[in-house]
Scaffold this active site. Structure first.
Site, mmCIF file in Angstrom:
data_model
loop_
_atom_site.group_PDB
_atom_site.id
_atom_site.type_symbol
_atom_site.label_atom_id
_atom_site.label_comp_id
_atom_site.label_asym_id
_atom_site.label_seq_id
_atom_site.Cartn_x
_atom_site.Cartn_y
_atom_site.Cartn_z
ATOM 1 C CG ASP A 1 -4.702 9.960 -0.355
ATOM 2 O OD1 ASP A 1 -4.867 10.561 -1.430
ATOM 3 O OD2 ASP A 1 -5.062 10.422 0.750
ATOM 4 C CG ASP B 1 -0.504 10.431 -3.017
ATOM 5 O OD1 ASP B 1 -0.233 11.019 -4.077
ATOM 6 O OD2 ASP B 1 -1.510 10.689 -2.329
ATOM 7 C CD GLU C 1 2.201 12.288 -6.649
ATOM 8 O OE1 GLU C 1 1.374 12.227 -7.562
ATOM 9 O OE2 GLU C 1 1.931 12.734 -5.517
#
Length: 335
Positions: A300, A113, A205
């Site tokens: 996170d 992340d 992501e």
């Protein structure tokens, strides 16, 4: 002319837009050496080398790393490009190296992340941090120079030519920012090399940085809210250069037999990685406290686990709608 013809071919074949004139003030000065046969790159010592540049002669350079085709390194030099920025002149060599197909990386899979509070939060807790790119004295000097440039701009009359003092202030600001950029790039190379050597599969992501850093100013009829905090968040996100981190990680994983898997970024920060319940109220800053099962942890790290799960490499969840806006979750182990 060769680059100009190639630009039009790329346009006609649909790979790029039509070439335009290059702005003198918006581009870096560069000189291309298309052939490498006459460069005669030689290493003189550990940190010093020399190269023969056409129309210039023999020029000494600081040796910053191994060059394929020079010394004991395999490969060959096919060309070079001289680039000038605020820190001086640099030379970039184009090389050609034969690389075989690497074996599959035996390392485990990990979800990453990318954020502002934690640069790279990993699903296994091995987060990658960095300090400020500028030292405290350098940050103070940058702020002082930016204020000085603002005063000098206010003193200018409309359509008046920029003074030499303002140009000098701009150069000093650009020098500090270029130093921060070089330190950020160095940290990104070290962090991505470590990750590519440790893990065989990295899941990230699929972020749209342009949309995420869009201004919240709005229009005259519909003005935005919290414009100044959003502007600060945009600067912090752009300062991390997340897109470049993914680019470096992708080619380094390929060289080592690993793979990079992008997954959708929707709801990864609002979903509990333990029970799968999704609720925006569960996250408060960097703390995540699930409103369903009560699990607490770093937000996170929780998002990194959800990113890994989204690729089917961890715990895969399927959600079904529940009454009153809540969602029930079921969990199964991926094979």
């Amino acid at each position: 002319m060769k680059a100009y013809v190639r630009a039009w071919k790329n346009c006609w074949e649909g790979r790029a837009c039509a070439p335009e004139f290059k702005g003198r003030l918006r581009s870096r000065m560069s000189v291309d050496v298309p052939q490498g046969r006459d460069l005669a790159v030689t290493r003189l010592s550990r940190h010093v080398g020399q190269v023969r540049i056409p129309k210039v002669g023999v020029v000494r350079l600081r040796w910053s790393g191994p060059i394929p085709g020079v010394g004991r390194e395999s490969g060959r030099v096919t060309g070079a490009r001289l680039v000038k920025d605020v820190l001086g002149w640099h030379i970039v060599f184009r090389t050609e190296v034969e690389v075989g197909t690497p074996a599959q990386h035996p390392g485990p899979a990990v979800g990453i992340d990318r954020g502002v509070n934690v640069a790279l939060a990993l699903s296994d807790g091995n987060d990658q941090h960095h300090g400020p790119w500028l030292r405290p004295k350098e940050a103070e000097r940058l702020l002082r120079l930016e204020r000085k440039a603002a005063r000098q701009r206010r003193a200018r009359q409309p359509f008046e030519r920029t003074s030499n003092r303002l140009h000098r202030t701009y150069d000093q600001i650009a020098g500090l920012r270029a130093r921060a950029k070089r330190r950020r790039h160095d940290w990104q190379h070290q962090a991505t090399t470590k990750l590519a050597s440790t893990y065989g599969t990295v899941v990230v992501e699929r972020l749209r940085i342009t949309n995420m850093t869009r201004s919240a100013k709005g229009t005259t009829k519909q003005p935005g809210r919290n414009v100044r905090p959003k502007a600060g968040l945009n600067r912090a996100m752009l300062d991390e250069a997340h897109a470049r981190t993914v680019e470096l990680l992708e080619y380094k994983l390929t060289e080592r037999g690993g793979q990079l898997l992008p997954v959708p970024a929707a709801y990864t920060s609002q979903t509990c990685s333990t029970c799968g319940h999704r609720d925006p109220a569960s996250r408060a800053g960097i703390r995540f406290a699930c409103t369903s099962c009560g699990w607490t942890g770093h937000a996170d790290t929780n998002a990194a686990v959800n990113i890994l799960n989204a690729a089917g490499l961890g715990r895969v969840r399927t959600w079904s709608p529940a009454p009153e806006g809540r969602e029930a979750s079921t969990t199964r182990r991926a094979t």
